[in-house]
Design a protein around this motif. Sequence first.
Motif, short mmCIF file in Angstrom:
data_model
loop_
_atom_site.label_atom_id
_atom_site.label_comp_id
_atom_site.label_asym_id
_atom_site.label_seq_id
_atom_site.Cartn_x
_atom_site.Cartn_y
_atom_site.Cartn_z
N UNK A 34 -2.92 -0.23 1.68
CA UNK A 34 -2.16 0.35 2.79
C UNK A 34 -0.92 -0.47 3.11
N UNK A 35 0.24 0.21 3.30
CA UNK A 35 1.50 -0.46 3.61
C UNK A 35 2.26 0.38 4.63
N UNK A 36 2.98 -0.28 5.58
CA UNK A 36 3.83 0.41 6.54
C UNK A 36 5.17 0.72 5.90
N UNK A 329 11.93 -2.26 -1.39
CA UNK A 329 10.84 -1.66 -2.15
C UNK A 329 10.51 -0.30 -1.57
N UNK A 330 10.42 0.68 -2.47
CA UNK A 330 10.24 2.07 -2.09
C UNK A 330 8.90 2.57 -2.59
N UNK A 331 8.21 3.34 -1.78
CA UNK A 331 6.98 4.02 -2.18
C UNK A 331 7.39 5.39 -2.72
N UNK A 365 9.30 0.16 2.24
CA UNK A 365 8.31 -0.76 2.81
C UNK A 365 8.94 -1.62 3.88
N UNK A 366 8.20 -1.82 4.96
CA UNK A 366 8.72 -2.62 6.07
C UNK A 366 8.35 -4.09 5.94
#
Length: 385
Positions: A34-36, A329-331, A365-366
Amino acid sequence: MLALQADISLAQTPDAPPAAVEELPHSSAEPDVKSDTVTVQRGDLQQTVEATGKLQFHQFADVNVQVAGQIKDVPVAVGDAVREGKLVMEISPTIRANQMENNRAQMARLRAELADQQAQTDFAELQFKRQTQLKAQNATREESFEASRMSLSSARARMDAIHAQIQQLEATLKSDEESMRHTQVLAPLSGTVVALNARAGQTVSIGQTGGPLLRIADLSQMTVQARVAEVDVTRLRRGMTANFTTPGYAGRTWSGKLRQVIPVPAEGTGEQGKQTFYNVLFEVDNPEQELMSGMTAQVQFIVAQAKDALLLPVNLLGKPDAAGIYQVHVLNPDRRIVARKVKIGMRTAQQAQVLSGLEVGEQVLTGPVPTPAPTLRPAAPKGMP
């Protein structure tokens, strides 16, 4: 800015027996935990200079008297609307009509004296001319010649004296007549009476000290005088947009165009260690006369702006490389984390304009890239390497 929560799960072998755990090196192609994230969105971005100011009259005129005397009538009051040329004050001058008549009578007497003296001067010139001819013929005495010459000089001197008296009296009469014409004081412009320090019966004089007897202001346009710190004033340019709000009208915004930066420090600033401020002026239309002199204005000067730009929070950028490019960084749609090179344009303390590297709707990504989850595999049988 909209913040989304993305759930990212790593694949795991089902029904696997207890096994040793091995850490795998992270790859941008590996699914993550899990990532914000923050979604890249479009919006407007502005760089502004903040300042506090006051509203003041843009165009006004002070009314004073041009003749000494006593105020006879003041037919206006504070708040009254007046048109240019309307009577706003009437003066009973100190100079009386009988005094002017006496001066005119004296002028008539002087002109009669001048005519009489002109005749005497003409006669003296004839006498002197005759004596000059006789002297040339040795037919007159020297005393007679000198007497005629002295008579002519005296007559001419009396002529000059009368001329001087007439000129002096003409100036007096002209001044008296001008004063009589100024007994009625007219409004110099159309507007509203905003100050009144005159009353009937009051004695007034030309050039008297103190405030104006009456002030008329055009309230259809106001001037905002804003105090800008020296660290910001160099960013301002004539013609840039200035927006402001005032406590009296919550939720409303007025706009104008910067007219002038006063090139000297504002009064009371820049001395004995005080911070230096400069007064900046711009006008705002006030057709309903809602804005009033003295109101406080919270001003924003728009230094630069970008419309419908891709926006990203500044705190996600980190440090740029030598070429000024940032990495985020991009999801991606496959729920994998990938690195992106991002070029940034205008920025504020909170947001930055993305020029390239990202698209609207992408999730950034934060925080730091999470460590990949471990992969489980069966333990080797006994005796096997």
